[in-house]
Design an enzyme around this catalytic site. Structure first.
Site, PDB file in Angstrom:
ATOM      1  N   SER A 148      -6.336  12.878  10.856  1.00 24.76           N
ATOM      2  CA  SER A 148      -6.853  11.593  10.380  1.00 24.76           C
ATOM      3  C   SER A 148      -8.349  11.723  10.054  1.00 24.76           C
ATOM      4  CB  SER A 148      -6.587  10.537  11.454  1.00 24.76           C
ATOM      5  OG  SER A 148      -6.703   9.256  10.928  1.00 24.76           O
ATOM      6  N   ARG A 218      -7.828  -3.886  16.285  1.00 31.10           N
ATOM      7  CA  ARG A 218      -7.007  -2.805  16.824  1.00 31.10           C
ATOM      8  C   ARG A 218      -5.522  -3.064  16.576  1.00 31.10           C
ATOM      9  NH1 ARG A 218      -6.628   2.482  17.966  1.00 31.10           N
ATOM     10  NH2 ARG A 218      -5.485   2.915  19.882  1.00 31.10           N
ATOM     11  N   ASP A 314       4.279   9.001   7.473  1.00 30.09           N
ATOM     12  CA  ASP A 314       2.875   8.554   7.481  1.00 30.09           C
ATOM     13  C   ASP A 314       2.571   7.882   6.149  1.00 30.09           C
ATOM     14  OD1 ASP A 314       0.138   8.235   7.529  1.00 30.09           O
ATOM     15  OD2 ASP A 314      -0.312  10.290   8.123  1.00 30.09           O
ATOM     16  N   HIS A 347       1.835   7.646  11.089  1.00 34.35           N
ATOM     17  CA  HIS A 347       0.571   8.378  11.101  1.00 34.35           C
ATOM     18  C   HIS A 347       0.261   8.943  12.488  1.00 34.35           C
ATOM     19  CE1 HIS A 347      -3.470   9.533  10.113  1.00 34.35           C
ATOM     20  NE2 HIS A 347      -3.996   8.688  10.971  1.00 34.35           N
ATOM     21  N   ASP A 348       0.650   8.212  13.523  1.00 30.63           N
ATOM     22  CA  ASP A 348       0.385   8.645  14.899  1.00 30.63           C
ATOM     23  C   ASP A 348       1.106   9.937  15.288  1.00 30.63           C
ATOM     24  OD1 ASP A 348      -1.528   7.092  15.990  1.00 30.63           O
ATOM     25  OD2 ASP A 348      -0.199   5.775  17.114  1.00 30.63           O
TER      26      ASP A 348
END
Lengths: 377, 198
Positions: A148, A218, A314, A347-348
């Site tokens: 990232s 967040r 992602d 994405h994580d």
């Protein structure tokens, strides 16, 4: 945030000219290391952290008391094995874990710098971390690795210092922040700035914290780190601690409760102004623009070997954007490998237990280390 | 396999730059790396195979030769290898053209559909041939454009592609192919190996 924890820190005395035009000097860079540097100094890996990461890659994070953010990847007998490699990670400038950032105390006023802190860029972050490598007297890193925003720093590092790393592994990243990326970051920033406790960034002067705004930022960002399929499978329409809908605005659904929890734990460990500054740095990142539109030019001097990794689900930094990096490298004949890993964790994925990712990354790093050492490059 | 690897290796000069298109699990890359040159890359469409290659420390890109060869600059490799893969492309002619652009020289190997064992199956059994070298049934074969040694030979001359060397392989017997023995080699070889240049 700056709590009284004994963080490793160096003070950079060399002036650093920032992209915004300002100059900083005598500023702190906090870092952590794992494993031992060998006598040839040939086993050092610099890991770059992502937006909300910090220098505590592995082991217990002394501030949160949780596992380091890349515990699946870095540690003893992990893909980046600290029995073998000397792993370095620094908190980025702009951050809130000991490096120079908006929550640093200005010694002349005794107050936090707040939004008087200058705008920083990925380039500035990388240049600051290069000072740490010099301080550690490492002539050449074996590898620079990050996912990232960490991947963006990998790209910028090689562009700035083409002969300082033998191997570069940018993961789930981009060479240029897209409109969608900027849009989500702007949403987060607006949430923070709309919180009445933000006080134009000087909340600490009033002993306030824009925690509601930061939590919303967040929550929104967290959604972008997951995939639609992953969310559906994990949460679906499952209800939270209840058998039926309550016809109100409490967290009826598990996904709501999960996001609220993610927001609430985040505000305990992260500074709202840092969130503004770091997301801004990401938005300003456009490596091809730095090279007048030709991304290949960023790497034309380098002999660094590249390995680019993306993930199927992602959508924040999709495979197509990672592939653009590969294409730019191929077009100048650079040494580049690429794989898209199958995962529905979004994405994580790069932070999570994705076995094919961990295996491929570990095997690649270890066999490349062997090959490069045999060749004595 | 080993015979084919040896022949390919012998066609390549030492310490040159090589790209293996459709590199599979990287066996040929590994072989060439040990015997010829360290500077070797691979392109492979299967994720699983790409991961196997990367695990061995080989530099491989996940991609499709039909769309992804374009990204390499002209003549950026001394040799580009296409080992027993040409028949699996939708557009083999396009792939050959791309290979000739990217590589100064190109090595193509083709499973020979003109081999007598293959011909006999169709002639006597009346079914699509299934052999050691062509193990698939008609309904699950990845091979879309099967050709013979003679087909490829003729293709090169009609497209003005220079053939530097053409080698026929039968079991482990190696022989040269030329204009006068073409019909015989086309009947008696299971694999053809061509070193070509645009």
């Amino acid at each position: 945030m700056n709590k009284n924890i004994d963080t490793k820190k160096i003070i950079i005395s060399n002036p650093l000219k920032l992209d915004c035009g300002k100059e900083i000097n005598n500023f702190p860079v906090a870092y952590e290391t794992y494993g031992e540097l060998n006598s040839e100094k040939s086993n050092a890996i610099l890991v770059f952290h992502a937006l909300t990461g910090d220098q505590y890659v592995s082991g217990k994070n002394p501030i949160t008391n949780k596992d380091g953010w890349w515990s699946y990847v870095v540690g003893e007998n992990k893909p980046i094995d600290t029995n073998k490699f000397f792993v370095i990670c620094a908190n980025v400038i702009g951050g809130c874990m000991g490096s120079y950032g908006p929550s640093t105390i200005n010694e002349s006023t005794g107050k936090q710098i707040g939004t008087d802190f200058p705008i920083i860029t990925i380039n500035d972050m990388v240049n600051a971390q290069y000072e740490l490598i010099k301080y550690l007297e490492i002539e050449k890193l074996f590898a620079v690795v990050g996912g990232s925003m960490g991947g963006m720093q990998v790209l910028q590092f090689v562009a700035n210092f083409p002969d300082k790393a033998k191997l570069a592994i940018p993961i789930a990243c981009t060479s240029s922040h897209s409109a969608q990326n900027i849009a989500f970051n702007e949403l987060g920033r607006q949430a923070i700035m709309a919180d009445s406790k933000w006080e134009n960034g000087f909340y600490s002067n009033y002993k306030l914290n824009p925690d509601k705004g930061l939590a919303v930022a967040r929550m929104a960002a967290h959604i972008t780190y997951l995939s639609e399929k992953g969310l559906q499978e994990k949460f679906g329409r499952k209800l939270q601690d209840r058998d039926s809908l309550r016809y109100g605005f409490e967290a009826d659904f598990q996904i709501e409760s999960y996001l609220r929890y993610q927001g609430s734990v985040f505000v305990d460990r992260f500074d709202a102004n840092s969130y503004l500054y770091i997301t801004r740095a990401m938005d300003y990142f456009d490596l091809s623009k730095q090279c007048k539109g030709n991304l290949s030019d960023a790497f034309k001097e380098t002999k660094t070997k590249f390995f680019v990794i993306s993930f199927t689900s992602d959508w924040l930094y999709p495979t197509s954007e990672n592939r653009e990096i590969v294409i730019a490298l191929n077009s100048i004949g650079a040494d580049v490998g690429f794989v898209e890993i199958e995962s529905d964790k979004g994405h994580d994925s790069f932070l999570l237990d994705v076995p094919s990712f961990l295996k491929t990354l570990g095997d690649y790093i270890n066999s490349t280390y062997k090959v490069i050492n045999e060749r004595r490059i | 396999m080993k015979e084919e690897f040896n022949i390919i290796s012998n066609l390549i000069e030492e310490n040159t730059r090589v790209l293996d298109v459709g590199c599979g699990n990287g066996d040929l890359m590994k072989f060439l790396q040990e015997n010829k040159t360290k500077d070797i890359r691979g392109l492979e469409i299967s994720k699983e195979k790409v991961q196997n290659c990367l695990s061995k420390g080989l530099t491989v890109i996940e991609g499709n030769a039909e769309s992804d060869l374009k990204q390499f600059p002209k003549s950026s490799f001394d040799y580009v290898i296409l080992s027993q893969t040409l028949q699996a492309f939708l557009n083999p002619e396009l792939v050959i053209n791309e290979l000739l652009k990217v590589g100064k020289k190109v090595i193509v190997t083709i499973p020979n559909f003109g081999y007598w064992r293959v011909r006999l199956q169709l002639l006597f059994k009346g079914t699509m041939p299934v052999t050691e070298n062509l193990p698939h049934e008609w309904y699950n074969t990845p091979n879309l454009h099967m050709c013979t040694i003679k087909d490829f030979y003729n293709f090169c001359s009609s497209k003005n592609i220079k053939i530097f060397k053409s080698i026929a392989l039968k079991k482990s017997r190696i022989s040269e192919i030329n204009k006068s023995n073409l019909n015989y080699k086309n009947l008696d070889s299971h694999l053809g190996i061509f070193l070509i240049e645009s």
